[in-house]
Design a protein around this motif. Structure first.
Motif, short mmCIF file in Angstrom:
data_model
loop_
_atom_site.label_atom_id
_atom_site.label_comp_id
_atom_site.label_asym_id
_atom_site.label_seq_id
_atom_site.Cartn_x
_atom_site.Cartn_y
_atom_site.Cartn_z
N THR A 273 16.21 13.41 3.22
CA THR A 273 15.16 14.10 2.47
C THR A 273 14.51 15.18 3.32
O THR A 273 14.25 16.30 2.84
N SER A 319 8.40 13.39 -10.25
CA SER A 319 7.38 12.37 -10.03
C SER A 319 8.01 11.07 -9.54
O SER A 319 7.52 10.44 -8.59
N TRP A 321 10.93 10.79 -8.05
CA TRP A 321 11.46 11.07 -6.71
C TRP A 321 10.36 10.91 -5.66
O TRP A 321 10.58 10.33 -4.60
N TYR A 322 9.19 11.40 -5.97
CA TYR A 322 8.05 11.28 -5.05
C TYR A 322 7.66 9.81 -4.87
O TYR A 322 7.39 9.36 -3.75
N TYR A 326 7.98 6.74 -1.26
CA TYR A 326 6.95 5.82 -0.77
C TYR A 326 7.27 4.37 -1.13
O TYR A 326 6.38 3.51 -1.15
#
Length: 342
Positions: A273, A319, A321-322, A326
């Motif tokens: 990433t 969204s 992917w974000y 985490y």
């Protein structure tokens, strides 16, 4: 039924009478047969020469290497002067010239032991074929033209240093295809579809990062753009083709994204990433398509509810992917699953 006035009905009949007439259909069939005949005859001559190739001297080999090209060019000149109105003659002569170009390059290279590689051969063949398709207005041969480009892109194993050359070649191919459609006003669904495939392959091959991040983040907004193009020209055959292709591929991608294991691959590969985020060109391409998709979402918001769901897909994807970065992979998969069901 009274839905169309008599004058409007006459205009519709006049517009489509020529296209659906038996003479036009027979000409199209004859054009296809002529192209196949030219390809089969050319292939037979090449096989005949190849069978006796080892028994020939170098001079005879050179002569036979250029003879098919010379003959095909003379036929093309005859077509330009005498038979230019015949689609069958144009298509057959263009196909014979393109086949002769490939045969001449290969035979001369073999005769003089000139070292080379497949990407170099495909690139040379493509550049020499472009004028032929343009001058002879050969629609069917443009399929082979796009095929040459796609094979070349595939053989360079990710464009890398060839990115600028690839976009220039793609632009030249699209100029030829635009010229073909300009000279023949009818909608060409497959010609437009090939152009879309060529643009897609060049676009995705231009990504410098090797991970799935760039592919995923670019694919969804690109499909939105394709869907909008199909929706905008849904009255044409090519518009319907693009519309349904965008919907089907989007559903397939959403089905893939609904699995938790897919999102775990993003959370477990932060190095990949970071590699994608450190490529300014990749981020610029992806960012541009997200800006376009957001503009289209605002523009199409007042249309059908189903259209809104299609155009909101890029925001859902980025969204999730974000969230996956985490560790919220289950939440990302759940959101996509609910979105796909909706």
């Amino acid at each position: 039924m009274g839905w169309v006035s008599a004058q409007g009905a006459d205009s519709i009949r006049e517009k489509y009478a020529d296209e659906l007439s038996p003479d036009v259909i027979q000409k199209r069939i004859f054009a296809v047969i002529a192209v196949l005949g030219a390809a089969l005859i050319g292939g037979g001559v090449i096989l005949l020469v190849a069978y006796n190739w080892e028994n020939l001297g170098r001079g005879a080999r050179v002569f036979l290497s250029f003879l098919p090209l010379l003959i095909s060019q003379l036929i093309a000149l005859y077509v330009l002067l005498k038979k230019y109105d015949s689609a069958a003659w144009r298509e057959a002569s263009a196909m014979s010239v393109m086949a002769s170009i490939a045969a001449s390059i290969a035979l001369i290279g073999q005769t003089y032991n000139i070292s080379g590689n497949l990407p170099g051969f495909l690139l040379t063949w493509l550049l020499l074929s472009l004028p032929t398709v343009l001058v002879l207005r050969a629609t069917m041969s443009s399929f082979l033209l796009i095929g040459q480009f796609l094979f070349w892109v595939g053989e360079v194993k990710g464009l890398g240093p060839f990115a600028y050359e690839a976009w220039i070649l793609l632009f030249l191919c699209l100029v030829v295809m635009a010229w073909l459609q300009l000279k023949d006003g009818r909608d060409k669904a497959f010609l437009n579809l090939l152009a879309g495939i060529a643009i897609t392959v060049c676009l995705f091959s231009s990504l410098e990062s090797n991970g799935d991040d760039g592919f995923l983040l670019l694919a969804i907004p690109w499909l939105v753009v394709v869907h909008f193009t199909g929706f905008r020209f849904s009255n044409l055959a090519s518009g319907k083709v693009l519309l349904w292709i965008a919907r089907i591929i989007l559903l397939i991608l959403l089905f893939t994204l609904s699995f938790d294991d897919f999102w775990k691959s993003f959370s477990s590969s932060s190095i990949r990433t970071v590699e994608f985020m450190e490529q300014p060109g990749d981020v610029a391409i992806v960012g541009l398509f997200y800006i376009i998709s957001i503009v289209l979402l605002v523009k199409m918001w007042r249309t059908y509810v189903a259209i809104r769901f299609v155009y909101i897909a890029p925001l859902i994807t980025i969204s999730c992917w974000y969230l996956s970065l985490y560790g919220r992979t289950e939440l990302a998969a759940g959101i996509v699953s609910l979105y796909a069901l909706a």
